[in-house]
Each structure stands twice: as C-alpha cells, then as structure tokens.
Design an enzyme around this catalytic site. Structure first.
Site, mmCIF file in Angstrom:
data_model
loop_
_atom_site.group_PDB
_atom_site.id
_atom_site.type_symbol
_atom_site.label_atom_id
_atom_site.label_comp_id
_atom_site.label_asym_id
_atom_site.label_seq_id
_atom_site.Cartn_x
_atom_site.Cartn_y
_atom_site.Cartn_z
ATOM 1 N N ILE A 293 4.700 -46.695 22.089
ATOM 2 C CA ILE A 293 5.507 -46.478 23.296
ATOM 3 C C ILE A 293 5.568 -45.012 23.712
ATOM 4 C CG2 ILE A 293 6.944 -48.526 22.995
ATOM 5 C CD1 ILE A 293 9.061 -46.770 21.693
ATOM 6 N N GLY A 294 4.925 -44.139 22.948
ATOM 7 C CA GLY A 294 4.928 -42.731 23.334
ATOM 8 C C GLY A 294 4.232 -41.883 22.295
ATOM 9 N N GLU A 295 3.887 -40.655 22.701
ATOM 10 C CA GLU A 295 3.295 -39.718 21.748
ATOM 11 C C GLU A 295 3.469 -38.299 22.248
ATOM 12 O OE1 GLU A 295 -1.042 -39.670 21.468
ATOM 13 O OE2 GLU A 295 -1.092 -41.157 23.058
ATOM 14 N N VAL B 204 4.980 -42.459 18.623
ATOM 15 C CA VAL B 204 6.158 -43.314 18.533
ATOM 16 C C VAL B 204 5.776 -44.775 18.781
ATOM 17 C CG1 VAL B 204 8.521 -43.684 19.350
ATOM 18 C CG2 VAL B 204 7.510 -41.393 19.451
ATOM 19 N N LYS C 88 8.817 -43.060 14.461
ATOM 20 C CA LYS C 88 8.028 -41.882 14.816
ATOM 21 C C LYS C 88 7.187 -41.505 13.608
ATOM 22 C CE LYS C 88 9.417 -39.134 17.862
ATOM 23 N NZ LYS C 88 10.083 -38.146 18.758
ATOM 24 N N MET D 118 3.535 -33.640 18.083
ATOM 25 C CA MET D 118 3.921 -33.726 16.680
ATOM 26 C C MET D 118 3.754 -35.117 16.093
ATOM 27 S SD MET D 118 4.881 -30.698 15.922
ATOM 28 C CE MET D 118 5.604 -31.114 14.359
ATOM 29 N N ALA D 119 3.993 -36.144 16.923
ATOM 30 C CA ALA D 119 4.051 -37.490 16.356
ATOM 31 C C ALA D 119 3.711 -38.550 17.399
ATOM 32 C CB ALA D 119 5.450 -37.742 15.790
ATOM 33 N N ASP E 205 14.767 -26.914 19.095
ATOM 34 C CA ASP E 205 13.733 -27.348 20.041
ATOM 35 C C ASP E 205 14.346 -28.222 21.142
ATOM 36 O OD1 ASP E 205 11.187 -27.432 21.096
ATOM 37 O OD2 ASP E 205 10.533 -29.129 19.883
#
Length: 589
Positions: free
Chosen positions: A16-18, A24, A39, A21-22, A133
């Site tokens: 569902i996402g990226e 998801v 994640k 760093m990672a 961050d």
C-alpha cells in the site's frame, strides 16, 4: 511478497506504499483477527547492525506512546533478514498527498493539523522521545480528518545518517531539517518544533521554503537563509500565524518555542480570534471597506424597517435585551482589543518601516520606537551567541517590515553568552577573535586567507555557525580577507547612446574603456551609436550585470548604412537613434 506469512502470524495482503526507508503492506493479524499495516525495512538497511539495534530500541520505545494523534505501534519483529514493525492501519492519506491534491491547505485546517501533530510531539517529548523527521510524508490524515504522526522508530534510528551521502531517503527529509540537524549538532525537542514549522509553511503555501538540486545545498539554506514570509505567496493569512512560523523556525534553538505545548497555545489564540470575528480581521483594506459598507447598509435598512419583521404580539423583555447587548459589546471589545494587541488587524494608516533594535538596550529601543509611533514589548530572555547580556538579540516583526502606527514590537533580551553556544565572529578582526572565542570556551583553529574586498584580516567565514552547540575546546576554523579583492560594479546602460556619452558613463561606473573600437554597418542605429558592449574575450555584456571594478569593456559602434539619399540618410539615422533607446529598454528587461 504479498500472501507471505511473517512469524506465523501476519499475513501480507497487498503493498500500500513505499518510501526511501521501507515498504508498507496491508496485512492481517491472524492471532487478533484484525487488519494492520506492516512496514518492512529495505534490505540495504538490514546490513547495518548498529542501525538495526537503534531501530529496534526506538520502535519499542515508540510502542509505549498512546495518543490519538500518533499511529499506534503494535509490534516489532524479525524473520530471517526481514525487519519489520506492525502498526495501526490508517484509512486515509499522507499529508504530502493531501497537499499535492489541494495545492495548498486553507489556514484554519492547517492550524488544526498543526495542533494535532504538536500534541503528539508534546507527549513524545514528555517521554524523552524526539522524532527527528517530522514531515508531511510521516503525517497521515484519516478519512475523518484526524492527523496521526508516524515513523518514530525509523526516524530516530536514521538520525545519524549523513546528509553528505546524498541518498534519496535523506533528500526527502532535508527539506524539513532544523539547522542543528543539518550541521550534525545537538538535537532536542525544539528541532521537532522547527520541522513542524516548515510543515505548516508548506501546508499554507503548497511549497517548502527551501529547495535545491542536492541535499547539501538545501541544508545550507536552512543554516544560512531567512525563510520567506508566507504573505509573499498567499494572501489572507493571519499575521499572528506568520509569527508562529517565524518563531518555530528561528535559526537559534533558544529563540524557538520551548515546547510543542507552547506552540499550541499560540495556535489556540489564533483559533479563538477567527472563531469569534471570522476572516474579516485578515482581509486587505479594500475587503475591510466592503465589510464596513455592508454593515452600514444593513443598519440603514434596519432603521427603515425594510428587512426586519417585528412580532408586536410578543412582549419585549427590555432588561434581557439590555443584558444581551451589553454582553455582546463587552465580548466584541475584548476580542478587538486582543486582536489589536496581537497585531491581527490590518491598519488603515500609513505604514511604518520597523527599524532594527538588535544590539540596543530595552530603554533605547523604547525611546526610538516611541519617536516612530511604535511600541516595544519585552519578550523572552534567551542566550545569544553575539549579544551581551541585557541587549536585544531578536525582534518580531523583523527589521524592514511594514506595520501600522501603534504596532507592538516584541523583543527578546540576551542573557549573554553560554558555554557550548558558538558565537558569531564573522566581520571581526581575526586578531580579536582568538580571545573572544576563548571567552566562550572554544579555540581558534586554522586560519585561511582568501581574496575578498573586505579589509585585510576581516573574518569572512567560520567553520561552525553561530548559534550551534559544540563541546568546550572545539577548534573553529576561519577564512580571512586578504583585502585585495576588487569591488563589483554594475554595468551601465549605454546601448543606443553616442560613443562619447557611452565612454563617459562606462568610465564613471568604474570600468576601463578599450580604445580599439569595432565598427559595423547597422540599419537600426545611426552612425557613432553604440550597438553592444563586450568583455575582453568578446562575450556580450548586459546592462545591470556586475563586473569587477577596473575591468576593460569594449564597444561595437554603428557605421550606419550606405545611402544615396544624401541628407535624407542622416534623417533616417536619427530615427534609428530613437528606436535604439527602445531597443535598450527591451534589452534591459
């Protein structure tokens, strides 16, 4: 990796996402029968054992935070070389997506989001956890409009990554880095406040204040450049909201909000004003006039009973009406008074340019302000790297701002220097700098002489910026002027002027004129009129640009055109001269 089962419990359903760093995934927790977000760290980060250890510790610490504006962390795990965190699954979008879709966010909504994120940070800070961050990518907005801050573990674990490496993951964060993060110096709660101030700026304008081709150039902007006012890009923003951004993003940590809670208090004040009196307090003078005209028309109609219906059968409680009217008048008076005190209302009088009060005593500033029709209010007492105790070290609004008569200028007073805070030594004579640095607990390092127009021995740069923190005994390298640099001068506009006039103007501007003129036939410019100017290499020069004083400038002169028209040809040449002025103007643009 979808449909894989992690640690026999978490079934990965879909990506569902990226980010840098990672990656998801939406997943199902088979044990608790609920959907979660997982994640998974990218492989390149799993090879750094120190990073993984930091990631594990910080994620576990973040898992202890329970707050409606923080994405819940349920679990931290590992399977083989796969490191992951299990989080609350959010039905919504990242703030970065919201900004991209809307272009910019209306200021009331931006205030609401900022307050929610600040509330999340306040809890984290009370638990000695610094996010490091804060950025729109790490703020999720649910379908109901709730803001949730994510990625505490990853943000803190990656905080030691070097900007200089220029990795893509750092590029996204450096737009929101505080100056101390950009320098690799001490980071605390106020560093998160700075980043949140940048996020608020981006929500209001749709753009980050600083951007560039690489992380280092952006980091240097955060260290050295002033954040441009929001009002330069967007109209109708409350002046006090601009001041919130200015305070949150001050270059010096000591001058920022001491806590996220303190920032919320100022945002609450703005909320109160806008809810009671609406947006009319922030309109320009033309809009304000329209509001006044509408009000006048309404009351005139009221007098003429054109728009008011009265139920004559219902008895009128005059005492009750009086109490209500009195209460409303008191409320309005209080709000208006508070609004003027906070600088909310745009003035109808001539504006006054705010002078610089930095380096002056409070009494001196008050006297100067009174003479100008302004007022001084004492603000906080803060440590200053370059102002002695008792002197003004910063002010709001800043010097050069235009304000209405009677405006209150808030000034912060210096508590003097503090060990560990680097002083400003730029523009000092380097012979004095050594002793001055020692008084702050630092040492003078390498001294490099460079070409500069400043007086010989004047410090023109320092290796550690003023206001940053450093250990006692740290050596600070400097660059000093050799005093041999040539001053830059502006090239005058001489295209379309006769040769003699051009020579005089070029020489008067501080340049030399190359006596070997070039001549060309030209149908636009008359004989002896300057067509263009060049440097010694033949490169064309533009009026308004700068060259070192004493540089030699060559000129190309018009020979006119061959003509059999006798005197008539001369007349055409004069016409060309007039057009030449137009051409010069166009060229300057």
């Amino acid at each position: 990796m979808s449909n894989r089962l992690l640690v026999g419990r978490y079934e990965l359903i879909e990506k569902i996402g990226e980010g840098g760093m990672a990656i998801v995934y939406k997943a199902k927790d088979r044990l608790l029968n609920r959907y979660v977000a997982i994640k998974i760290l990218r492989p390149e980060f799993t090879k750094d054992e120190k990073f993984i250890e930091n990631f594990r510790k910080e994620s576990q610490a973040a898992a202890g935070l329970s707050h409606p504006n923080i994405v819940n962390v349920y679990d931290v795990g590992k399977e083989g070389n796969i490191h992951f965190i299990v989080m609350e699954l959010i039905d919504g979008k990242s703030l970065s997506q919201v900004i991209e879709e809307k272009g910019r966010i209306e200021y009331k909504e931006a205030i609401s989001i900022t307050k929610q994120v600040a509330s999340a940070l306040d809890l984290a800070h009370r638990n000695q956890i610094i996010h490091r961050d804060v950025k729109p990518h790490n703020i999720l907005i649910t379908s109901s409009g709730t803001a949730k801050l994510a990625d505490f573990g990853i943000a803190m674990a990656v905080s030691k990554e070097s900007i200089a490496e220029g990795k893509e993951k750092i590029m996204g964060s450096v737009h929101y880095f505080s100056p101390e993060q950009a320098r690799g110096a001490y980071v605390d709660e106020r560093s998160d406040v700075y980043s949140l101030g940048i996020v608020l700026y981006e929500m209001l304008t749709g753009k980050v204040p600083f951007d560039g081709d690489n992380p280092i150039s952006i980091a240097l902007m955060h260290i050295n450049d002033t954040i441009p006012p929001v009002s330069e890009k967007v109209h109708g923003i409350p002046p006090q909201l601009e001041r919130v951004i200015a305070k949150a993003t001050d270059k010096y940590q000591t001058n920022r909000y001491a806590s996220a809670e303190e920032m919320i208090e100022d945002l609450d004040n703005i909320d109160f004003i806008t809810k009671v009196i609406g947006n009319s307090a922030f309109t320009d003078r033309g809009e304000s006039k329209k509001v006044e005209d509408d009000a006048e028309e309404y009351y005139k109609a009221l007098e003429e009973k054109k728009t008011v219906d009265v139920d004559h059968k219902k008895p009128i409680n005059k005492t009750k009406i009086f109490i209500i009217v009195a209460a409303v008048i008191i409320l309005i008076a209080g709000v208006v008074g508070l609004g003027f005190m906070m600088g909310w209302f745009s003035g109808t009088t001539d504006e006054i340019e705010v002078p610089s009060f930095t380096g002056k005593t409070l009494e001196e500033a008050q006297e100067e302000a009174e003479n100008l029709g302004l007022k001084i209010e004492e603000g906080e007492k803060v440590y200053s790297p370059d102002q002695e105790e008792g002197l003004i070290t910063s002010q709001s609004p800043s010097a050069g701002s235009k304000v209405a008569e009677g405006k209150v200028i808030k000034v912060n007073i210096s508590l003097g220097k503090k060990n560990g805070v680097v002083p400003r030594i730029i523009d000092m004579d380097y012979k004095e700098a050594e002793r001055y640095l020692e008084s702050f607990g630092f040492e003078l390092g390498l001294v490099k002489q460079v070409v500069s127009t400043k007086p010989e021995g004047t410090i023109i740069s320092q290796s550690i910026n003023a206001g940053s923190t450093a250990d006692a005994g740290t050596k600070i390298d400097i660059e000093i002027s050799d005093g041999k640099g040539k001053e830059m001068k502006e090239i005058p506009s001489v295209i379309g002027k006769d040769k003699d006039t051009a020579i005089a103007e070029i020489a008067g501007a501080g340049f030399k004129v190359n006596g070997s003129f070039s001549y060309e036939e030209n149908s636009t410019y008359a004989k002896n009129i300057v067509i263009r100017i060049t440097d010694s290499n033949g490169n064309e020069l533009k009026a308004g640009s700068e060259l070192e004083e004493g540089t030699s400038i060559s000129m190309v002169i018009s020979k006119g055109v061959e003509s059999t028209g006798g005197e008539g040809g001369s007349g055409n040449g004069s016409g060309g001269d007039s057009q030449g002025d137009d051409g010069d103007s166009s060229g300057d643009e």
